[in-house]
Design an enzyme around this catalytic site. Sequence first.
Site: not given
Lengths: 397, 384
Positions: A243, A382-384, A125-128
């Site tokens: 996901e 993230s959970n935030e 996965q090339g996301y971040s």
Amino acid sequence: MNLEFSPEEIAFRDEVRSFIRDNYPKELVGLGNREDLTREQFLAWHKILGKKGWSAPAWPKKYGGTGWTSTQRYIWSEENARVDAMMPLPFGVSMVGPVIYTFGNEEQKAKHLPGILSGDVWWAQGYSEPGAGSDLASLKTTAVRDGDHYILNGQKTWTTLAQHADWGFFLCRTDPSAKAQEGISFILVDMKTPGIEVRPIKLIDGTHEVNETWLTDVRVPVENLVGKENEGWTYAKFLLAHERSGIAGVARSKRGVERLRSIATQETLDGTPLIKTDEFARKISQLEIDLTALEFTELRTLASEAAGKGPGPESSILKIKGTEIQQRLTELTLEAVGNYGAPYARGMMHDGTNEVGVGPDYSNFSADSYFNMRKTSIYGGSNEIQRNIISKMILGL
Amino acid sequence: MDFNFTEEQTMIRDSLARLIKDQYDFDTRRKVVASKDGWRPEMWAQFAELGLLAAPFSEEDGGLGGGPIDAMVVMEEFGKGLVVEPFLQTVILAGGFLKAGTDAQKQDHLAALISGERVFAFAYAEPKGRYNLADLETTATKDGSGWKISGHKAVVIGAPWASHLIVTARTSGGRRDAKGVGVFIVAKDAKGVTTRDYPTVDGRRASEVYFDNVTVSAEAVIGDPSDSLGLVEKVTDEAIAALCAEACGAMKVANAQTVEYSKTRKQFGTPIGKFQVLQHRMADMFIEHEQSVSMTYMATLKLEEDEVTRKKAASAAKVRIGQGGRFVGQQSIQIHGGMGMTDELAIGHYFKRLTMIDSEFGNVDHHLKRYTELSAADVAVAAE
């Protein structure tokens, strides 16, 4: 409203239970929660399931899904968790697969879906990017059109297990003048293409689970664009919602609670099993209660998905609570093993010895697992970010 | 596995929601709660007319053939409207005991309960018993063919409105023994029954009830007078599931009102709902409510399973709902700021009801302890 399994569902449970018993690779038993397996170990069960036609239960039947009901899928994950099975990795089956069959063209479906189902093709996965984490839309990797190709340049990071990958799906900026979320495209890249360099990042638990991926003048055929140019953000968000729906990990956490109970029965405090002390017993109870709440929230979500709605913003609850519970579980396991949390099993492996066992078997890797699981509230949005999604998409704030 | 409501259950929900919207708005409720009687018998009659009082009973018992899910639907709507009328005490608790009663008891009491003419309260708690259902100083001693009851029952919710009481009393054994618990139906106007009536902080009415050698006949006994703790636990677990549903309704409205308020209240030139710190707080409140709904379904669906499963389910739900209700209640007030402290806004009344639900039939600590003990027993059985 009822919780009972129908006779057909009980027959189904018996069928999958005996299939797992007869076919799950013996050499994988006990390795289900590890991050440092070989490519073959990671894929062994996936390939067996691919042959059986069970590697992607959530997919539509016409693309190779099983056509199981939500209850059958629940039974399936429960039965796999009973043996701590190493399930198919999410990158192909849960992430890029649904994007391809939903937004891809016929050639892309024909080319890529079989390899995802069979487990022969590993996806990354090339996301971040270094400058684009939670603010994913600020990504800078570019794809510039040059005849029949895109030329990719940039740096991706946290590329999980890319050291094993055959293909990757990359978010790239195709229109630098557009607003952040617009002008992004979703491009499939053969990882053997010249100009791709994968460099390991060692994590705090000592594993090589993630990588930096450098892209320098990587030429990718235009036909590898999924959907429309500049509309990749829509597909990216769709992928993240998919996901999240599998991310709760209820069945696996249930196994974890059983394991924790067993450890707390063997560990003693002033001669009393830890599980018989009020403090620790109530910590386990609270964890198990929270897990029950998560389980029934997931069952409700599955039921509403079965009623025709795809995974909605409610799946953010599953992500937040599922990861909090996974973290709490490893935290309590480390707490339970006491002094024997300290020996560094992987460090001993690096010294060239196989004698990793110091203290009881169950204490090995307990601290590593706790350290490693901190990732869960960071990845997948993230959970935030999940709380942002709830407040915007559900509460309308 | 199925999480859908039947057509009948959806009809109950819709018609009750309409009734509450039309006749149980917040201002009306405030007036009723402050009135001399503190409830509306005519509202109770409407509940009977709608079939709510008959909903959870089987057709043989004169009901509509529903069950705990129907009760859950009713209680959730009552939670949304902060309804004070004693549905829990009469239909769930007294009804739950009467279902286990003799044909004569059903004939005498159940028909009158379903028609709305007879209202009950459950006198189980005692000044020193806290949440232990077996910790009884009230005694019932054999008196000819009948019984003689003496003792003091504490905070009997709905007793001022009730014509009859369901009373637990010790018939033998030591103060906290599991054996020796009996259940009795006592008319409130029986000789020797006196009450001290008072309002509760969440808008209901309750009584301290004193029994001074109150004589009842053998027909007043429900179940086995020497060994009915199991029945008491079963019925209170049903009440816990219903109470959880009420809490879900109250949390849902408290959250909705808080989100709405945060969209209109401006500070620093912007709606406070635009501040991320409050957005995340409200996201957490949303999660607490959703998880409470999940736990309420879980506990309600497990009421008919084996004893340990049922008890663990009820305690697990009560723990989560206690924790969730406290968080939602406190944060609702916080986000409403000073306005949340005023009596004129509804939000404070939801907070108060959620607070009291936690301590009804055992608070978080009590049920975490009960769940833990049941888990240990579970493991011991599995090991045998």
